[in-house]
Design a protein around this motif. Structure first.
Motif, PDB file in Angstrom:
ATOM      1  N   ARG A  66       0.855  -1.188   0.000  1.00 38.44           N
ATOM      2  CA  ARG A  66       0.000   0.000   0.000  1.00 38.44           C
ATOM      3  C   ARG A  66       0.889   1.235   0.000  1.00 38.44           C
ATOM      4  O   ARG A  66       2.015   1.202   0.502  1.00 38.44           O
ATOM      5  CB  ARG A  66      -0.905  -0.004   1.230  1.00 38.44           C
ATOM      6  CG  ARG A  66      -1.871  -1.181   1.238  1.00 38.44           C
ATOM      7  CD  ARG A  66      -2.603  -1.248   2.582  1.00 38.44           C
ATOM      8  NE  ARG A  66      -3.352  -0.029   2.822  1.00 38.44           N
ATOM      9  CZ  ARG A  66      -3.574   0.482   4.039  1.00 38.44           C
ATOM     10  NH1 ARG A  66      -3.089  -0.108   5.124  1.00 38.44           N
ATOM     11  NH2 ARG A  66      -4.277   1.593   4.174  1.00 38.44           N
ATOM     12  N   LEU A  67       0.330   2.326  -0.572  1.00 37.97           N
ATOM     13  CA  LEU A  67       1.161   3.496  -0.807  1.00 37.97           C
ATOM     14  C   LEU A  67       0.452   4.782  -0.394  1.00 37.97           C
ATOM     15  O   LEU A  67      -0.691   5.022  -0.782  1.00 37.97           O
ATOM     16  CB  LEU A  67       1.465   3.537  -2.319  1.00 37.97           C
ATOM     17  CG  LEU A  67       2.406   4.596  -2.826  1.00 37.97           C
ATOM     18  CD1 LEU A  67       3.809   4.349  -2.277  1.00 37.97           C
ATOM     19  CD2 LEU A  67       2.434   4.570  -4.359  1.00 37.97           C
ATOM     20  N   PHE A  68       1.153   5.596   0.399  1.00 39.61           N
ATOM     21  CA  PHE A  68       0.721   6.969   0.691  1.00 39.61           C
ATOM     22  C   PHE A  68       1.760   7.905   0.081  1.00 39.61           C
ATOM     23  O   PHE A  68       2.957   7.586   0.091  1.00 39.61           O
ATOM     24  CB  PHE A  68       0.665   7.237   2.201  1.00 39.61           C
ATOM     25  CG  PHE A  68      -0.450   6.531   2.944  1.00 39.61           C
ATOM     26  CD1 PHE A  68      -1.425   5.783   2.290  1.00 39.61           C
ATOM     27  CD2 PHE A  68      -0.533   6.633   4.330  1.00 39.61           C
ATOM     28  CE1 PHE A  68      -2.447   5.142   2.985  1.00 39.61           C
ATOM     29  CE2 PHE A  68      -1.547   5.997   5.044  1.00 39.61           C
ATOM     30  CZ  PHE A  68      -2.503   5.255   4.379  1.00 39.61           C
ATOM     31  N   SER A  72      -2.826   8.629  -9.482  1.00 33.28           N
ATOM     32  CA  SER A  72      -2.938   7.917 -10.765  1.00 33.28           C
ATOM     33  C   SER A  72      -1.958   6.736 -10.819  1.00 33.28           C
ATOM     34  O   SER A  72      -2.138   5.811 -11.608  1.00 33.28           O
ATOM     35  CB  SER A  72      -2.682   8.876 -11.935  1.00 33.28           C
ATOM     36  OG  SER A  72      -1.294   9.148 -12.065  1.00 33.28           O
ATOM     37  N   LEU A  73      -0.933   6.765  -9.968  1.00 27.63           N
ATOM     38  CA  LEU A  73       0.046   5.670  -9.945  1.00 27.63           C
ATOM     39  C   LEU A  73      -0.197   4.729  -8.758  1.00 27.63           C
ATOM     40  O   LEU A  73       0.665   3.915  -8.432  1.00 27.63           O
ATOM     41  CB  LEU A  73       1.468   6.241  -9.905  1.00 27.63           C
ATOM     42  CG  LEU A  73       1.853   6.988 -11.195  1.00 27.63           C
ATOM     43  CD1 LEU A  73       3.165   7.738 -11.019  1.00 27.63           C
ATOM     44  CD2 LEU A  73       1.961   6.025 -12.370  1.00 27.63           C
ATOM     45  N   GLY A  74      -1.335   4.865  -8.117  1.00 27.70           N
ATOM     46  CA  GLY A  74      -1.708   3.863  -7.118  1.00 27.70           C
ATOM     47  C   GLY A  74      -1.631   4.296  -5.673  1.00 27.70           C
ATOM     48  O   GLY A  74      -1.857   3.476  -4.772  1.00 27.70           O
ATOM     49  N   ALA A  75      -1.331   5.568  -5.404  1.00 23.84           N
ATOM     50  CA  ALA A  75      -1.335   6.012  -4.003  1.00 23.84           C
ATOM     51  C   ALA A  75      -2.781   6.055  -3.523  1.00 23.84           C
ATOM     52  O   ALA A  75      -3.641   6.613  -4.190  1.00 23.84           O
ATOM     53  CB  ALA A  75      -0.694   7.391  -3.882  1.00 23.84           C
ATOM     54  N   GLU A  76      -3.040   5.445  -2.354  1.00 23.73           N
ATOM     55  CA  GLU A  76      -4.438   5.439  -1.891  1.00 23.73           C
ATOM     56  C   GLU A  76      -4.732   6.658  -1.034  1.00 23.73           C
ATOM     57  O   GLU A  76      -5.889   7.006  -0.819  1.00 23.73           O
ATOM     58  CB  GLU A  76      -4.754   4.151  -1.143  1.00 23.73           C
ATOM     59  CG  GLU A  76      -4.022   3.990   0.159  1.00 23.73           C
ATOM     60  CD  GLU A  76      -4.383   2.668   0.818  1.00 23.73           C
ATOM     61  OE1 GLU A  76      -5.200   2.678   1.738  1.00 23.73           O
ATOM     62  OE2 GLU A  76      -3.834   1.622   0.397  1.00 23.73           O
ATOM     63  N   TRP A  77      -3.712   7.318  -0.530  1.00 22.86           N
ATOM     64  CA  TRP A  77      -3.890   8.576   0.195  1.00 22.86           C
ATOM     65  C   TRP A  77      -2.774   9.514  -0.231  1.00 22.86           C
ATOM     66  O   TRP A  77      -1.627   9.075  -0.431  1.00 22.86           O
ATOM     67  CB  TRP A  77      -3.805   8.331   1.709  1.00 22.86           C
ATOM     68  CG  TRP A  77      -3.870   9.612   2.518  1.00 22.86           C
ATOM     69  CD1 TRP A  77      -4.987  10.218   2.999  1.00 22.86           C
ATOM     70  CD2 TRP A  77      -2.763  10.432   2.937  1.00 22.86           C
ATOM     71  NE1 TRP A  77      -4.648  11.375   3.669  1.00 22.86           N
ATOM     72  CE2 TRP A  77      -3.290  11.524   3.654  1.00 22.86           C
ATOM     73  CE3 TRP A  77      -1.374  10.354   2.765  1.00 22.86           C
ATOM     74  CZ2 TRP A  77      -2.492  12.535   4.200  1.00 22.86           C
ATOM     75  CZ3 TRP A  77      -0.573  11.354   3.315  1.00 22.86           C
ATOM     76  CH2 TRP A  77      -1.122  12.431   4.024  1.00 22.86           C
ATOM     77  N   THR A  78      -3.112  10.793  -0.414  1.00 17.52           N
ATOM     78  CA  THR A  78      -2.081  11.790  -0.694  1.00 17.52           C
ATOM     79  C   THR A  78      -2.345  13.000   0.188  1.00 17.52           C
ATOM     80  O   THR A  78      -3.480  13.282   0.569  1.00 17.52           O
ATOM     81  CB  THR A  78      -2.104  12.242  -2.163  1.00 17.52           C
ATOM     82  OG1 THR A  78      -3.386  12.804  -2.459  1.00 17.52           O
ATOM     83  CG2 THR A  78      -1.817  11.092  -3.115  1.00 17.52           C
ATOM     84  N   GLY A  79      -1.265  13.701   0.512  1.00 14.49           N
ATOM     85  CA  GLY A  79      -1.412  14.895   1.335  1.00 14.49           C
ATOM     86  C   GLY A  79      -0.129  15.694   1.322  1.00 14.49           C
ATOM     87  O   GLY A  79       0.860  15.304   0.688  1.00 14.49           O
ATOM     88  N   GLY A  80      -0.152  16.816   2.023  1.00 16.00           N
ATOM     89  CA  GLY A  80       1.051  17.634   2.149  1.00 16.00           C
ATOM     90  C   GLY A  80       2.024  16.989   3.129  1.00 16.00           C
ATOM     91  O   GLY A  80       1.602  16.231   4.015  1.00 16.00           O
ATOM     92  N   SER A  81       3.313  17.289   2.966  1.00 13.43           N
ATOM     93  CA  SER A  81       4.316  16.696   3.861  1.00 13.43           C
ATOM     94  C   SER A  81       4.164  17.240   5.287  1.00 13.43           C
ATOM     95  O   SER A  81       4.781  16.730   6.213  1.00 13.43           O
ATOM     96  CB  SER A  81       5.723  16.957   3.330  1.00 13.43           C
ATOM     97  OG  SER A  81       5.904  18.350   3.142  1.00 13.43           O
TER      98      SER A  81
END
Ligand SMILES: [Zn+2]
Ligand SMILES: [Zn+2]
Length: 327
Positions: free
Chosen positions: A187-189, A205-214
């Motif tokens: 799994r990828l964030f 689009s490349l499979g991250a299930e969650w994204t956010g700011g650092s």
């Protein structure tokens, strides 16, 4: 041959006509087809890495065709397509070479740093550090595999079998590593510059299930964190986001200073480590895995003469994927 040459740190590259180099006994003369632009090139050009040969032809993500071989070069044939990475020569006798850690060789020499690299029509490389490139890849799309891919792969490997991986900095290396991680069933964030919606969309689009700011905590703690942005403050941020026993791996060659942080975010057997260079084994493993896993690269092409524009677009964070110079 035409080349883009660094004459002094902090100056733009200069278009120069150079005499074509000749291959030494175990070297190959290679007609460069494509050379990707790595963040390390920026560190060299900007003077953050202080030991380049000068004048220097930068570039260490080279794809090209062999046009001539040295007298004892026997791994490839004239006409073969090869890739040339950052690690360009090792001594074979130091304690690191002798213990399977050639990436740490005391006398290692690096392409596009101590050896003229791929921002040119021709380059010369030691055949022991040249690699066959699967025919499923075009020249331009293969180029970012040679460092963003290879070093990214080694960085991921250092995370062990961590099932949930967080990636800090979503550029050229991350966009390849994300695909490898997903292929391996992890799994990828993804953490980007705060507010960088385009990079977050790209990561999803490349499979991250969650994204956010650092600057944001993830919705659940990470098993491992990989840092590809050259920002020291990300080390304590990543540690704070990582589980007990987890590892934070820094994949870059240069980073701003790491601010001090409370011991409690390292305690409970968390590990902070870096990755340096690559071994031949990393390259062989990754270049075999990439086509099997269907790894693709997102690239922006520039003619060789526009190398300075490619570098400034990378410096300004204006790229999605990898810049590639085309000869
Ligand atoms: Zn050595
Ligand atoms: Zn690189």
């Amino acid at each position: 041959m035409r080349a883009q040459v660094l004459t002094a740190a902090g100056r733009p590259l200069v278009a120069t006509e150079l005499p074509a180099a000749r291959p030494g006994p175990q070297q190959l003369l290679i007609a460069v087809r494509a050379c990707a632009v790595c963040r390390t090139d920026l560190h060299v050009v900007d003077g953050e890495l202080s030991d380049p040969k000068l004048p220097l032809v930068p570039g260490h993500e080279i794809i090209g065709t062999i046009v001539e071989k040295g007298e004892s070069a026997d791994r490839f044939r004239v006409g073969d397509r090869v890739g040339v990475p950052w690690l360009g020569w090792t001594c074979g006798v130091c304690e690191y070479c002798q213990s399977g850690r050639k990436n740490l060789c005391d006398r290692a020499r690096f392409t596009g740093y101590q050896i003229d690299g791929g921002y040119a029509e021709l380059t010369v490389a030691d055949e022991r550090y040249c690699f066959a490139i699967d025919e499923r890849y075009g020249d331009v799309e293969a180029a970012p595999l040679m460092c963003a891919g290879l070093i990214g792969y080694r960085t991921l490997r250092m995370a062990g079998d961590a099932p949930l991986v967080g990636i800090y900095g979503f550029g050229a290396a991350a966009h390849i590593v994300a695909q490898v991680a997903r292929y391996q069933g992890r799994r990828l964030f993804a953490f980007t510059r705060p507010g960088d919606v385009a990079a977050q969309d790209f990561a999803r689009s490349l499979g991250a299930e969650w994204t956010g700011g650092s600057d944001q905590p993830p919705p659940e703690p990470l098993d491992a964190a990989l840092i590809f942005a050259p920002v020291g403050a990300l080390v304590p941020a990543a540690l704070a986001a990582t589980k007990k026993g987890g590892t934070v791996v820094s994949g870059g060659i240069h980073m701003s200073d790491i601010p001090s942080f409370p011991y409690r975010i390292l305690w409970e057997e968390r590990v902070v480590r870096s990755v340096a260079n690559l071994t031949r084994c990393d390259a062989e493993e990754f270049l075999a895995l990439a086509p099997e896993a269907g790894i693709t690269t997102e690239t922006v092409s520039y003619p060789l003469a526009r190398a300075n524009d490619a570098l400034s677009d990378l410096r300004n964070g204006a790229l999605q994927g990898a810049a590639v110079l085309v000869t």
